[in-house]
Design a protein around this motif. Structure first.
Motif, mmCIF file in Angstrom:
data_model
loop_
_atom_site.group_PDB
_atom_site.id
_atom_site.type_symbol
_atom_site.label_atom_id
_atom_site.label_comp_id
_atom_site.label_asym_id
_atom_site.label_seq_id
_atom_site.Cartn_x
_atom_site.Cartn_y
_atom_site.Cartn_z
ATOM 1 N N THR A 111 -7.609 -2.963 1.707
ATOM 2 C CA THR A 111 -7.799 -3.561 3.041
ATOM 3 C C THR A 111 -9.152 -4.259 3.121
ATOM 4 O O THR A 111 -9.280 -5.290 3.779
ATOM 5 N N GLU A 112 -10.146 -3.730 2.428
ATOM 6 C CA GLU A 112 -11.481 -4.346 2.485
ATOM 7 C C GLU A 112 -11.524 -5.687 1.751
ATOM 8 O O GLU A 112 -12.135 -6.642 2.229
ATOM 9 N N ASP A 165 -3.707 -7.150 10.458
ATOM 10 C CA ASP A 165 -4.920 -7.166 9.631
ATOM 11 C C ASP A 165 -5.531 -8.562 9.551
ATOM 12 O O ASP A 165 -6.750 -8.705 9.450
ATOM 13 N N VAL A 189 -0.088 0.911 4.755
ATOM 14 C CA VAL A 189 -1.172 1.049 3.784
ATOM 15 C C VAL A 189 -1.057 2.432 3.150
ATOM 16 O O VAL A 189 -0.508 3.350 3.750
ATOM 17 N N THR A 190 -1.564 2.551 1.941
ATOM 18 C CA THR A 190 -1.527 3.833 1.244
ATOM 19 C C THR A 190 -2.934 4.255 0.860
ATOM 20 O O THR A 190 -3.693 3.475 0.291
ATOM 21 N N PHE A 191 -3.246 5.492 1.186
ATOM 22 C CA PHE A 191 -4.542 6.080 0.873
ATOM 23 C C PHE A 191 -4.598 6.471 -0.602
ATOM 24 O O PHE A 191 -3.643 7.028 -1.137
ATOM 25 N N LEU A 201 -7.829 2.118 0.966
ATOM 26 C CA LEU A 201 -6.467 1.900 1.445
ATOM 27 C C LEU A 201 -5.911 0.636 0.795
ATOM 28 O O LEU A 201 -6.587 -0.392 0.762
ATOM 29 N N LEU A 208 5.921 -2.104 8.444
ATOM 30 C CA LEU A 208 5.892 -0.928 9.317
ATOM 31 C C LEU A 208 6.210 -1.328 10.759
ATOM 32 O O LEU A 208 6.987 -0.658 11.439
ATOM 33 N N LEU A 209 5.611 -2.416 11.232
ATOM 34 C CA LEU A 209 5.859 -2.910 12.585
ATOM 35 C C LEU A 209 6.174 -4.397 12.539
ATOM 36 O O LEU A 209 5.394 -5.173 11.985
#
Lengths: 311, 311
Positions: A111-112, A165, A189-191, A201, A208-209
């Motif tokens: 994500t970063e 995002d 997202v997956t940790f 992540l 998802l949405l």
């Protein structure tokens, strides 16, 4: 004076009346500050969506980098066509083509890293009509509505079919809407942990949405947990959000931006005989529902003195 | 004086130091107000979770109403056992049993009906040890942390494995945390229209977010979109949230409540030789990770002058 870029008329008056009715302590329709929630669609409501959604431009621009990372994509459609730069062919891509491009350009990274990349892109990319950064293609009158509502204790949210995002990267700077108030279509997202054991992540190719149509009120419930008092949209994708908002008790404001100014922006419908559009469809039956149920249709041509701040 | 119910010691000092470091404009670790995000687990961190989660009590209490609506459930397990009131048998229910009860009592109704029902229940139900409303079983020292952080510009969030819709009903009144700042496990909802054409949302038996373990940082990204500066938990289910929080740059606060006061509340671990628990497991390796990575363990026995406000 609030709403300086609005001409006097029923649309401007509807906003002024709504804010007065819900914030004047002596009003029968007074709304306590914590319940003052206003939701805004983004594309076509807060900024220009024609001729192609900004996030789609981002994805297309990111294809060369995605191919560099996975060279086997170079000879495969739809990537081959994107690399060829054949815009006529790109314009005819199917939904499946765009999904393949989305998976290749929006997933698999942290994500970063994604945030950093969007930040760099949005700072440098320019649209083809005005040759300006996309962030300048925001509607000045809607910026004034955001400010006016916030000045009256409303919490303003973006509820967009676009990627949550993606929009979060620039929404604070552009609209004054912080990340936690941006609700949008979202991939899971997956940790996990990097090689040094630091958690991060990863963006996954799992929707998802889907924040269009019924997905808008459903996500509003998930992310906000309150029915909005005011909602703004410009297409059939916003219909259920406006219905959900307007059907609550007390004063409610539901507004639809009608793109009817082909000179200063774009004109498309097909409501009111305007040309059909692949992007941001405003049908006649949506227009009729608005008129019947007391929503307000904003005519960009008649209601807006100025459309873009740089005009 | 902030944190009046805390004894002087390393835990209280960690909170004071963190707030000073992140809010003093001359501090090298100053954090701008918009980035001041603090997340709190609920069960076992903000209120009592023993001997059984409050939401499970709600679901069990709602079984008679669910059976009345669907009489065919009366002769079927696990409903038959719940109706018999055999608590020893109920305590041995499997996860599948509890899932069946959750589906029967948390889904199929409108979000508004569910909210009204939880509101009525939480106002009247009482726990069996203190014979008080569940909302009185909140930890006074943690209430002081919530207030102290908010007074210093922090936005406080609940990030709970419990149901988001359930906790949202009372979180504002009990913790000062509004619905939009409650992140929890969530079932999907579906938009539809009633017989008069009025839109409403139905709670569906479809788990959208499982807000435990890795699900906590994943939901924080989805719902907040920022890495917390401070996070508070009490079990292995909070591990990843604390890791995610602590691994950000600058000053970060990660705290774990250790239930080691069998007299004033409950004592369970199995960290530090405390008895094992089915509810809220605090393992020795979580304790060791906390010590190694600079998290702070709060001893309820030593750090808290008072645990419950009514003591």
């Amino acid at each position: 004076m609030p709403l300086a870029s609005w001409n006097n008329g029923p649309a401007k008056q509807a906003i002024l009346d709504f804010v007065h009715a819900t914030t004047d302590p002596s009003s029968k329709e007074f709304v306590p500050p914590e319940e003052r929630i206003a939701t805004f669609d983004q594309d076509g409501t807060l900024w220009v969506e024609q001729p192609i959604y900004t996030q789609v431009v981002y994805c297309l621009d990111r294809v060369p980098a995605a191919v560099k990372a996975k060279p086997e994509l170079a000879g495969v459609e739809p990537f081959k066509t994107v690399l060829s730069g054949d815009f006529e062919k790109i314009a005819k891509f199917s939904l499946a083509d765009f999904e393949a491009i989305a998976v290749a350009t929006l997933t698999g990274m942290s994500t970063e890293d994604f945030e950093a990349d969007v930040k760099a892109w949005i700072a440098s990319a320019k649209d083809h009509r005005w040759e300006r950064p996309y962030t300048e293609l925001t509607y000045q009158p809607m910026q004034e509505v955001l400010s006016f509502l916030r000045a009256n204790g409303y919490k303003t949210y973006i509820v967009t079919g676009g990627g949550q995002d993606f929009v979060r990267v620039y929404a604070d700077g552009l609209y004054g809407v912080p990340p936690e108030q941006v609700v949008g279509s979202a991939l899971g997202v997956t940790f996990g942990y990097d090689k040094d054991g630091r958690p991060f992540l990863t963006k996954e190719p799992k929707l998802l949405l889907n924040d269009n149509n019924a997905g808008k009120p459903e996500s509003i419930h998930l992310m906000i947990g309150r029915r909005p008092r005011a909602a703004f949209g410009n297409s059939t994708g916003d219909r259920q959000m406006l219905e959900y908002t307007k059907s609550g008790d007390g004063a409610r404001l539901a507004m639809l931006v009608l793109h009817d100014d082909s000179k200063r922006e774009y004109a498309y419908g097909p409501a009111q005989g305007l040309p059909e559009s692949k992007v941001g469809t405003f049908t006649q039956d949506l227009y009729d529902e608005a008129k019947k149920d007391g929503w307000t249709v904003i005519s960009m041509k008649d209601d807006w003195k100025r459309i873009l701040a740089f005009e």
